[in-house]
Design an enzyme around this catalytic site. Sequence first.
Site, short mmCIF file in Angstrom:
data_model
loop_
_atom_site.label_atom_id
_atom_site.label_comp_id
_atom_site.label_asym_id
_atom_site.label_seq_id
_atom_site.Cartn_x
_atom_site.Cartn_y
_atom_site.Cartn_z
N LYS A 9 45.65 40.23 48.82
CA LYS A 9 45.78 41.66 48.48
C LYS A 9 44.49 42.17 47.83
O LYS A 9 43.84 41.43 47.09
CB LYS A 9 46.94 41.76 47.49
CG LYS A 9 47.22 43.11 46.92
CD LYS A 9 48.43 42.96 45.97
CE LYS A 9 48.69 44.24 45.21
NZ LYS A 9 47.65 44.56 44.24
N LYS A 14 39.91 37.76 45.34
CA LYS A 14 39.45 36.82 46.38
C LYS A 14 37.93 36.79 46.49
O LYS A 14 37.37 35.76 46.83
CB LYS A 14 40.13 37.06 47.72
CG LYS A 14 39.76 38.32 48.42
CD LYS A 14 40.64 38.53 49.62
CE LYS A 14 40.58 39.96 50.06
NZ LYS A 14 39.24 40.50 50.29
N LYS A 40 32.00 47.47 48.01
CA LYS A 40 31.38 47.26 46.70
C LYS A 40 30.46 46.05 46.69
O LYS A 40 29.74 45.81 45.75
CB LYS A 40 32.46 47.03 45.62
CG LYS A 40 33.44 48.18 45.47
CD LYS A 40 34.27 48.04 44.22
CE LYS A 40 35.15 46.81 44.14
NZ LYS A 40 36.13 46.55 45.13
N ASP A 124 43.89 43.53 53.81
CA ASP A 124 44.95 44.39 54.27
C ASP A 124 45.10 44.27 55.78
O ASP A 124 44.16 44.49 56.52
CB ASP A 124 44.59 45.84 53.89
CG ASP A 124 45.80 46.72 53.96
OD1 ASP A 124 46.65 46.47 54.84
OD2 ASP A 124 45.89 47.65 53.15
#
Length: 264
Positions: A9, A14, A40, A124
């Site tokens: 998620k 991660k 990012k 996702d």
Amino acid sequence: MRQIAIYGKGGIGKSTISANVAAALAEKGLITWYVGCDPKSDGSMTLLRGQRAQAFLEMMKGTGQGKPYEVAVGYGGVRCVEVGGPLAGVGCAGRGIIVAVQALSKDHFSKENIDVIIYDVPGDVVCGGFAAPLRERYADEVYIVTSGEYLSLYAANNIAKGLRNLNVKLGGIICNSREVEGERNVVAEFASQIGTRMIAFIPRDPVVRECENQGMTVIECAPASAQASAYRSLAEAMMRNKDFALPRPMEPEDIRALLRGSMA
Ligand code: SF4
């Protein structure tokens, strides 16, 4: 060459895990690549002393397809690539990953002596990027990061569904602790119910944020810390792992029942 994809998620940590695993593998002398897809660039940034790796599509724009491009080299010699889409917030539906990985594969992965490639790709399933490294068979080993919270487990279960649909085997679940009550048991039980195992339990430790604030992985910034040992153990467990299985996702209601049972 091992090609490992790490899913989970958004916000579950991660990128932190992927970057620290890459650093731990490089520290052991393995030739390691880190392929992130994050507007990012937060995973590669900690391997690059806080510098942002230019996104691959941006580099291609400058050089044109087929022309040379530069791959950033970070801690321990880890090669860092960010394959994110053209605009933050707009996304690329997986195109960024496909274009980048095809070029990298032709120019590097098929020619060089690489030990491990870590794909820190979108968590996702809705993002078209999710399936790209798997569908194109660039990554053939998958780990899912979760905590013991419902939404993380729910997302992990959805990822397991995606893997099942793509007929891709799972190597294990990584618990990135949020210090939820009974978390270790809940995540181990979740892993077992979907037909795999918890390969590592990563404790929550403020040293992670301290190191990230300095633009480094824990492996580089606090190499003697217990947290660095946890990442090294995970990296070793991944390298030793021969236990891969097609996941059997749970029903969302069964995840809730598992969590309710852990609190009883
Ligand atoms: S849409 Fe998916 S693959 Fe494309 S940049 Fe966003 S997260 Fe990455």
